[in-house]
Design a protein around this motif. Structure first.
Motif, short mmCIF file in Angstrom:
data_model
loop_
_atom_site.label_atom_id
_atom_site.label_comp_id
_atom_site.label_asym_id
_atom_site.label_seq_id
_atom_site.Cartn_x
_atom_site.Cartn_y
_atom_site.Cartn_z
N ASP A 142 -51.65 -1.00 29.05
CA ASP A 142 -51.63 -2.42 28.73
C ASP A 142 -50.18 -2.91 28.63
O ASP A 142 -49.24 -2.18 28.92
N THR A 143 -50.01 -4.16 28.20
CA THR A 143 -48.68 -4.77 28.13
C THR A 143 -47.77 -4.12 27.09
O THR A 143 -46.57 -4.29 27.13
N LYS A 144 -48.34 -3.33 26.18
CA LYS A 144 -47.53 -2.62 25.18
C LYS A 144 -47.36 -1.14 25.54
O LYS A 144 -47.00 -0.33 24.71
N ASN A 145 -47.63 -0.83 26.82
CA ASN A 145 -47.46 0.51 27.36
C ASN A 145 -48.39 1.54 26.70
O ASN A 145 -48.07 2.71 26.61
N ARG A 146 -49.56 1.07 26.26
CA ARG A 146 -50.57 1.96 25.67
C ARG A 146 -51.68 2.17 26.70
O ARG A 146 -52.01 1.25 27.45
N SER B 216 -55.03 1.97 28.05
CA SER B 216 -56.23 1.18 27.74
C SER B 216 -57.48 1.83 28.32
O SER B 216 -58.57 1.64 27.80
#
Length: 121
Positions: free
Chosen positions: A40-44, A46
């Motif tokens: 995702d956008t927070k580099n997690r 998903s």
């Protein structure tokens, strides 16, 4: 075997150019895709998909995980002695069968009929 031209990363963006999702691809020594991670956008992570192959290189199982590494779906693929796909079964996180597809083939491997059954689970 190392393949130079394999896709290892893809990033998608919104129409205004901002980062949307990142996809990371991991291959085995034979060049087969064994893992696909969606970040995702927070580099997690998903979601994650793992692919498993038999000794003939046939894709026999695809497992999809959520962001907590829980299985959300499994697809099992069966092959005949000619390494032709003859059956696919999709199971949900509870191992209930969601759908089943059977491929009827002639002796040359041409698909004569594709029978799909959805259980609705």
């Amino acid at each position: 075997m190392i393949l130079i031209d394999q896709l290892t990363k893809m990033v998608t963006a919104t129409p205004n150019g901002s980062f949307n999702l990142e996809f990371n691809y991991i291959y085995n020594q034979d060049g087969k895709l064994i893992e696909l991670n969606t970040l995702d956008t927070k580099n997690r992570i998903s979601s994650k998909r793992e692919n498993k192959y038999d000794s003939n290189g046939n894709l026999v199982e695809e497992i999809t995980y959520d962001n907590s590494n829980n299985i959300i779906q499994r697809t099992i693929k069966n092959y005949n002695d000619k390494n032709e796909l003859v059956k696919e079964v999709v199971k949900n996180k509870n191992e209930d069968t969601v759908s089943e597809t059977i491929y009827e083939k002639d002796e040359d491997g041409t698909i004569l009929e594709k029978v799909e059954a959805n259980t609705g689970s």
